[in-house]
Design an enzyme around this catalytic site. Structure first.
Site, PDB file in Angstrom:
ATOM      1  N   SER A 278      39.330  32.910  31.051  1.00  0.00           N
ATOM      2  CA  SER A 278      40.481  32.553  31.874  1.00  0.00           C
ATOM      3  C   SER A 278      41.744  33.206  31.313  1.00  0.00           C
ATOM      4  CB  SER A 278      40.600  31.023  31.950  1.00  0.00           C
ATOM      5  OG  SER A 278      41.463  30.636  32.987  1.00  0.00           O
ATOM      6  N   ASP A 369      34.327  31.754  42.253  1.00  0.00           N
ATOM      7  CA  ASP A 369      35.444  31.249  41.456  1.00  0.00           C
ATOM      8  C   ASP A 369      36.597  30.885  42.397  1.00  0.00           C
ATOM      9  OD1 ASP A 369      37.603  30.842  39.707  1.00  0.00           O
ATOM     10  OD2 ASP A 369      36.877  32.362  38.301  1.00  0.00           O
ATOM     11  N   HIS A 404      34.305  29.117  38.009  1.00  0.00           N
ATOM     12  CA  HIS A 404      35.222  29.623  36.981  1.00  0.00           C
ATOM     13  C   HIS A 404      34.765  29.280  35.568  1.00  0.00           C
ATOM     14  CE1 HIS A 404      39.182  31.056  35.647  1.00  0.00           C
ATOM     15  NE2 HIS A 404      39.263  29.985  34.861  1.00  0.00           N
TER      16      HIS A 404
END
Length: 470
Positions: A278, A369, A404
């Site tokens: 991330s 995602d 994600h």
């Protein structure tokens, strides 16, 4: 003999179910088999009983009756005092045995032939807090998983049913001999994990996302697989400098962190990789392209982007209404952030200079995602690297129906969880995306590819006698 007479008493008791459950659990925890008259009670075999979280477990239930319908139920009590559970319906074979590695679940939190389904399909138990996330905080203590077997196919009220067999097994992030060192050198805060032995070890700088804190479990697991790993705190953690210092134009905090790791006496100098998820994805790319003295051996970037979502320590889309207007909401009311930087051609956020990448780069992303446009970013990065002539350094892995939060293998799938936006001191629900089975497959497969990528680019050439011990 006393166990025989205890069993005779239980079979004749009016409170049969409760007493039998207590008795069975005590007997099983003592490692004894139970003889119901002419028949040996069911027995769970789990191997290994103590192992790393990325190891598969072989589970077998013996001494059932042929073609018996049974329910397997697993549960964990998290450090946040939330119960997590999974269950599956099986039918024993002609010998009265269920082999989870080979037999198919006919229903439950997963179906089909899934050796580790009782772990990766775990969900919050009914009646508990919702939108929570199962994450290991104290990695020196293993997860304790309780696995129980029940007669028949049941789907709820497990605490009210009699247990046929029970076993407890432990899941570790730290292999025996792994060393955990708390780091506070200059401004740098983190935890360094060292594999057993004298070293020197190839190293990984491990960085997580915008939620901040000090997340240790991936670094501990990497050290258990032979790599020194520094879990770096760089956001929302005690004693970490304020964001305007951490994310200054020179990225000096991250340069100091690299120096702390690279100069440690047990680290193989200049054999360091970056792993980032991330926001950590973006930071890893920035370190490799913007700090002149840093040359990582390789980069592994998970679920992130070349778009830089901060400036002077502040999330741009939080303070700028042009970006907050792009936030969408799911049917459950969870925030969807993936549209914030799209389209890339119109977005004014700064971005990483991809043409400067000189290290082998592996990008891992989920095609579902919903938090960030990671798949679109991976395509854009490939295009930019091809134009720059450095695309030979790039390995891109796309996983369909994957969200994600791509974690180490067998971690439960979290589609929606709570997330604190520290800059505005607000907790919201975030839609991360993904479907449980494909997402779990992606976690298992990507971990194998991560270890193989690190092995290819970091391992030193040791003499055969030493190499065989690594």
């Amino acid at each position: 003999m006393k166990y025989f007479w205890m069993l005779r008493f239980i079979k004749g008791s009016s409170s049969n179910s409760l007493l039998k459950t207590i008795f069975v659990r005590r007997m099983l925890s003592s490692g004894r088999a139970i003889n119901y008259g002419q028949r040996v009670a069911p027995l769970i075999k789990a191997e290994p009983l103590r192992g790393l979280v990325d190891e598969s477990i072989k589970i077998e239930i013996a001494h059932l009756t042929p073609n018996q319908q049974v329910t397997l139920h697993s549960q964990i009590l998290s450090e946040d005092d939330d119960w997590w559970m999974a269950y599956a319906h099986y039918v024993s074979d002609s010998e009265g045995t269920v082999r989870v590695s080979h037999d198919k679940s006919m229903g439950g939190t997963y179906t089909g032939q899934e050796p580790m389904g009782l772990i990766w399909s775990m969900k919050l138990a009914p009646g508990g807090r919702q939108a929570m996330r199962l994450r290991k905080k104290d990695i020196t203590i293993p997860f304790s998983v309780t696995l129980s077997v029940y007669d028949g196919w049941i789907s709820n009220n497990f605490d009210k049913e009699a247990v046929l067999a029970l076993v407890v097994f432990e899941r570790f992030y730290m292999a025996p001999g792994t060393v955990r060192l708390q780091i506070k050198e200059g401004r740098v805060i983190g935890t360094l994990f060292l594999p057993p032995g004298p070293g020197p070890f190839p190293a990984v700088l491990d960085m997580w996302g915008g939620g901040g804190g000090l997340v240790e479990y991936r670094a501990a697991l990497l050290a258990s697989r032979g790599y020194a790993a520094l879990a770096l705190a760089y956001k929302e953690y005690k004693d970490v400098p304020p964001p305007e210092e951490v994310f200054d134009s020179k990225l000096s905090y991250f340069e100091e962190a690299f120096d702390v790791l690279n100069n440690h006496p047990k680290i193989a100098k200049d054999r360091t990789a970056f792993v980032g998820l991330s926001l950590g994805f973006t930071v890893a790319l920035l370190m490799a392209t913007e700090i002149p003295n840093i040359h990582p051996k390789c980069l592994i970037c998970i679920s992130g982007s070349h778009i830089i979502p901060f400036q002077e320590g502040t999330e741009l889309f939080v303070k700028d209404n042009d970006y907050t207007d792009k936030i969408k909401f799911s049917e459950e009311g969870a925030m969807i952030w993936r549209n914030i930087p799209l389209p890339f051609t119109d977005n004014l956020m700064p971005r990483v200079q991809i043409d400067k990448i000189q290290s082998p780069l592996m990008i891992i992303c989920g095609e579902d995602d919903q938090n960030w446009p990671t798949a679109e970013s991976a395509v854009e990065i490939k295009k930019l690297m091809k134009t720059a002539g450095n695309d030979h350094l790039l390995t891109t892995i796309f996983y369909p129906q994957t969200g994600h939060l791509i974690e180490p293998p067998y971690s439960p799938h979290f589609r929606i969880t709570k997330f604190k936006i520290h800059s505005i001191n607000k907790t919201v629900n975030i839609l991360w995306g993904g479907t449980t089975k494909p997402h779990s497959d992606a976690q298992e497969d990507s971990w194998k590819k991560i270890l193989a990528f690190l092995d290819k680019h970091l391992r030193l050439e040791y003499p055969p006698a030493i190499q065989s011990k690594l």
